[in-house]
Write an enzyme that holds these catalytic residues in place. Structure first.
Site, PDB file in Angstrom:
ATOM      1  CG  LEU A 277      77.960  56.805  41.183  1.00 24.20           C
ATOM      2  CD1 LEU A 277      77.311  56.457  42.538  1.00 24.20           C
ATOM      3  CD2 LEU A 277      77.917  55.763  39.610  1.00 24.20           C
ATOM      4  N   GLY A 278      74.620  60.127  39.574  1.00 22.35           N
ATOM      5  CA  GLY A 278      74.022  60.804  39.371  1.00 22.35           C
ATOM      6  C   GLY A 278      73.921  61.992  39.596  1.00 22.35           C
TER       7      GLY A 278
ATOM      8  CG  ASP B 171      63.699  64.575  50.719  1.00 24.57           C
ATOM      9  OD1 ASP B 171      62.876  65.141  50.144  1.00 24.57           O
ATOM     10  OD2 ASP B 171      64.965  64.782  50.017  1.00 24.57           O
TER      11      ASP B 171
ATOM     12  CB  VAL C  93      75.845  60.770  43.690  1.00 25.22           C
ATOM     13  CG1 VAL C  93      76.711  59.752  44.196  1.00 25.22           C
ATOM     14  CG2 VAL C  93      75.063  61.188  44.241  1.00 25.22           C
TER      15      VAL C  93
ATOM     16  N   GLY D 295      70.930  65.141  41.683  1.00 28.09           N
ATOM     17  CA  GLY D 295      69.513  64.975  42.980  1.00 28.09           C
ATOM     18  C   GLY D 295      69.680  67.107  43.002  1.00 28.09           C
ATOM     19  N   GLY D 296      68.757  67.334  43.595  1.00 29.21           N
ATOM     20  CA  GLY D 296      68.812  68.684  44.368  1.00 29.21           C
ATOM     21  C   GLY D 296      69.483  69.266  45.062  1.00 29.21           C
ATOM     22  CG  PHE D 297      71.062  69.175  48.058  1.00 25.05           C
ATOM     23  CD1 PHE D 297      70.257  70.041  48.284  1.00 25.05           C
ATOM     24  CD2 PHE D 297      70.201  68.447  49.852  1.00 25.05           C
ATOM     25  CE1 PHE D 297      68.347  70.220  49.306  1.00 25.05           C
ATOM     26  CE2 PHE D 297      68.972  68.568  49.959  1.00 25.05           C
ATOM     27  CZ  PHE D 297      68.750  69.710  50.319  1.00 25.05           C
ATOM     28  N   GLY D 298      72.890  67.795  44.494  1.00 25.10           N
ATOM     29  CA  GLY D 298      73.938  67.961  43.629  1.00 25.10           C
ATOM     30  C   GLY D 298      74.397  66.078  43.302  1.00 25.10           C
TER      31      GLY D 298
ATOM     32  CE  LYS E 102      73.644  64.653  49.290  1.00 29.14           C
ATOM     33  NZ  LYS E 102      73.066  64.846  49.602  1.00 29.14           N
TER      34      LYS E 102
END
Length: 419
Positions: free
Chosen positions: A107-108, A226, A115, A110-113, A129
């Site tokens: 799905l996408g 955040d 999804v 981000g900075g943490f991994g 996630k």
């Protein structure tokens, strides 16, 4: 013969006593050895079982921010009662639900991994996630998010269904949000028209409700740290839900500021006092909310914008339009012009957004006041003061003079020295 017999009869009791003492001593030593042997084997057997079944992390529900500690299964079980309905998934179930983390299910990221979209038995859709092995979010952040979200229940907060720890893998399983994150619609010119003004205003109100719950109405006073468009998820009806509590902090009830040398968050949404001095409070989230409101109104990110050939920020652009009496000029061109009520809502959102991003934390309103000003169109509002950005220069550098107004919308980890 008589003398010899008498002597022999006199020695018999002594020999019998000696023999009995020897037998009893040997029997005692034998029993003691057997007891020690059984105790020794039982001790090491239990120790081995405890080590083999102990979870990789222990969640202390009474203090989600406590350091990770090893506990016995009994202790860990008692501490985990606060996890409510969070389920521990095995890796095989997670891999099967995502087709072994297939690219088509992604799905996408981000900075943490990354999804992934998953489907559990019975057809339940979930968002998985998968934290990156190289992510700055470690075991503490993972534990923090699991325990904290399990305790926070609100219609405008994303619901955590479970987690998985397998080797170096750390995975969170959320409810699936059909419309993904707000930034994927808001900043996409081809899709932003799906967000008409009534939807945008409802999103603003929903995020305000969720943040008010975190700051005031939940069991703990929580600072998200955040809040941004990428962490606002939208369900099938475009209802917003705040997500990603990996760097959230539980705050004391005295309302005092806290200091940290570990500044985490997203530049462009961080308040000046937090980004520059490591000072954070509920007013830090209020600043982020103000940036988010102005982004929702304008459909633009709070970073490099070009106006009259010069790069400026969304905050400075909004402030300029407000001072010129042209705040309606900030409205996204993809939004069709509505009636007087919609225009009033737009003006109110711009004013609230500017009030939230004022430079001094004490000038920013609390979320209870923010929600009242948004929900009640007859509520009186003060005039905003200068926004909290350091300069209008078009630099994306984070060195030297900080410019919150034009920094990139990416997750950042910085170490600063508090003054």
């Amino acid at each position: 013969s008589t003398v010899t017999l008498t002597a022999s009869n006199g020695d018999n009791p002594s020999r019998r006593n000696t023999a009995l003492a020897v037998v009893l001593s040997l029997s005692g030593l034998l029993l003691l050895g057997i007891g020690v042997f059984f105790l020794w084997t039982k001790f090491f057997r239990n120790k081995g079982r405890s080590q083999s079944t102990r979870p990789l992390t222990s969640f202390d529900s009474s203090n989600p921010l406590a350091p990770v500690q090893d506990r016995s299964m009994e202790e860990d079980s008692s501490q985990s009662k606060g996890l409510h309905d969070v389920t521990l998934f095995d890796m095989a179930t997670i891999a099967s639900s995502t087709d072994n983390f297939a690219a088509a299910a992604k799905l996408g990221e981000g900075g943490f991994g990354a999804v992934y979209k998953g489907e559990l038995g019975g057809g339940q859709k979930v968002a998985v996630k998968r934290l990156s092995k190289y992510s700055t979010q470690g075991l503490d952040e993972f534990k923090n998010e699991v325990v904290l979200i399990a305790k926070l229940q609100h219609v405008n907060l994303v619901r955590l269904l479970g987690c998985c720890v397998h080797g170096e893998e750390r995975i969170l399983v959320y409810e699936y949000m059909e419309n993904k994150s707000l930034d994927m619609l808001l900043f996409d010119k081809a899709r932003s028209a799906q967000l008409d003004w009534p939807k945008r205003f409802d999103i603003v109100l929903g995020v305000a409700r969720g943040l008010l719950y975190l700051h005031q109405d939940s069991r703990f006073k929580v600072i998200h740290r955040d809040l941004k468009a990428g962490n606002i998820l939208l369900d099938g009806d475009m209802n917003p839900k705040i997500s990603d509590f990996g760097v959230a902090r539980i705050f004391g009830g005295d309302g005092a500021d806290s200091h940290t040398r570990r500044v985490v968050g997203t530049y462009g949404y961080m308040s000046p006092e937090y980004a520059m001095d490591g000072v954070f409070s509920v007013k830090s989230d209020v600043f982020s909310f103000g940036v988010l409101v102005l982004e929702i109104v304008s459909g633009r990110k709070n970073r490099g914008m070009y106006s009259s050939g010069e790069q400026t920020s969304l905050l400075s652009h909004a402030w300029k339009l407000w001072r010129e009496g042209n705040a309606l000029g900030l409205l996204d061109e993809a939004v069709a012009s509505g009636g007087d009520r919609e225009s009033e809502e737009v003006l109110r959102c711009v004013q609230v957004g500017l009030l939230c991003v004022q430079e001094r934390p004490e000038d920013r309103p609390h979320m209870a006041t923010v929600f009242l000003m948004l929900a009640n169109l007859s509520a009186l509002m003060p005039q905003p003061r200068h926004p909290g950005y350091c300069s209008d220069r078009g630099s994306t550098s984070t060195d030297g003079d900080c410019s919150l107004s034009c920094t990139v919308n990416e997750i950042t980890l910085t170490v600063v020295e508090g003054r």
